[in-house]
Design a protein around this motif. Sequence first.
Motif, PDB file in Angstrom:
ATOM      1  N   GLU A 151       0.847  -1.191   0.000  1.00  0.00           N
ATOM      2  CA  GLU A 151       0.000   0.000   0.000  1.00  0.00           C
ATOM      3  C   GLU A 151       0.886   1.246   0.000  1.00  0.00           C
ATOM      4  O   GLU A 151       2.015   1.223   0.485  1.00  0.00           O
ATOM      5  N   ASP A 152       0.352   2.337  -0.525  1.00  0.00           N
ATOM      6  CA  ASP A 152       1.118   3.580  -0.584  1.00  0.00           C
ATOM      7  C   ASP A 152       1.609   4.016   0.792  1.00  0.00           C
ATOM      8  O   ASP A 152       2.714   4.556   0.929  1.00  0.00           O
ATOM      9  N   ALA A 153       0.787   3.797   1.814  1.00  0.00           N
ATOM     10  CA  ALA A 153       1.183   4.211   3.168  1.00  0.00           C
ATOM     11  C   ALA A 153       2.436   3.464   3.624  1.00  0.00           C
ATOM     12  O   ALA A 153       3.319   4.054   4.266  1.00  0.00           O
ATOM     13  N   LEU A 154       2.518   2.173   3.292  1.00  0.00           N
ATOM     14  CA  LEU A 154       3.690   1.387   3.678  1.00  0.00           C
ATOM     15  C   LEU A 154       4.918   1.808   2.866  1.00  0.00           C
ATOM     16  O   LEU A 154       6.029   1.894   3.402  1.00  0.00           O
ATOM     17  N   VAL A 155       4.721   2.081   1.577  1.00  0.00           N
ATOM     18  CA  VAL A 155       5.823   2.566   0.748  1.00  0.00           C
ATOM     19  C   VAL A 155       6.355   3.886   1.302  1.00  0.00           C
ATOM     20  O   VAL A 155       7.570   4.097   1.411  1.00  0.00           O
ATOM     21  N   LEU A 164       5.125   7.297  -6.208  1.00  0.00           N
ATOM     22  CA  LEU A 164       3.791   6.720  -6.013  1.00  0.00           C
ATOM     23  C   LEU A 164       2.982   6.767  -7.308  1.00  0.00           C
ATOM     24  O   LEU A 164       2.186   5.858  -7.582  1.00  0.00           O
ATOM     25  N   GLU A 165       3.192   7.795  -8.103  1.00  0.00           N
ATOM     26  CA  GLU A 165       2.524   7.873  -9.403  1.00  0.00           C
ATOM     27  C   GLU A 165       2.985   6.732 -10.312  1.00  0.00           C
ATOM     28  O   GLU A 165       2.174   6.102 -10.995  1.00  0.00           O
ATOM     29  N   ARG A 166       4.277   6.442 -10.309  1.00  0.00           N
ATOM     30  CA  ARG A 166       4.813   5.347 -11.117  1.00  0.00           C
ATOM     31  C   ARG A 166       4.323   3.995 -10.611  1.00  0.00           C
ATOM     32  O   ARG A 166       4.055   3.080 -11.395  1.00  0.00           O
TER      33      ARG A 166
END
Length: 267
Positions: A156-160, A185-187
């Motif tokens: 998930e984005d939050a973990l990244v 995050l866009e990529r």
Amino acid sequence: MSDDQDDRLGRDPAPAVTRSIRLLELLAQSSGPMTLTELATALGLAKSSTANLCLALEASDMIERVAVGFRLGRRTAQLGGAFAAQFQQVREFYSVCDASPVLRHELVQVAMLDGTNALYLARHEGGARVRLGTPLGSRLPAALSATGRALLMGFEDALVTELLADQAPFPQLTERSPSDLPALLERLAAARERGWALDAEESYPGIVGVAVPLDPWAPGDPRLALGVGMSVAEADDAHIQRVAAALSEAAEALTNPFSAAARKSAR
């Protein structure tokens, strides 16, 4: 906890082992052999103590003496190969690449996530004209490489964001490298949508990377990624699509047929 117990926990239980590991790391990070003086200075040890470490490591083939100092020995390559060979998917990787009409001609690599980096474990040369690739055992920032993004796209984005917040701004390996988390995050969003990650000259100038995630074969195995590196001259849209499809087929062939991932894809 008593003061004595706390003191014991704070002490290095095996200083010689710790120093030996640090010496090996220094040689791994060096662009060439290092002299005894250079090693002693980097370790903060007397030359006599450093010489004793070198003698023990040399006797076990972990390092070797050359005219200008010391370098890593062949035993380190054997241990690295043994580490990678523990994983079923790495053992079958070469035959799967050879069986693919597309991948048999490509430079294909396997990587795992090591902190915030992609660590390269295995390499299939194929008939690719590009010989650059990434040396086995080396690392690239996961944010910048196709294999790294293939490893990150399952999070998930939050973990990244939590994982990579301290790494931003990212190093500018090329003029195309993303510098911040929103760009990454866009990529990753685009990679999740199409099912594969792309590195368009963002880690090496003139090299395009395509990669797919590979779910662990067994509990406890690391999450892996399969990636292909190609020259920008070869990387037209049609070829990128062919390689991406072939990598997806290879990942399916390397997925445990009894795993949850395999059952999900069979639906």
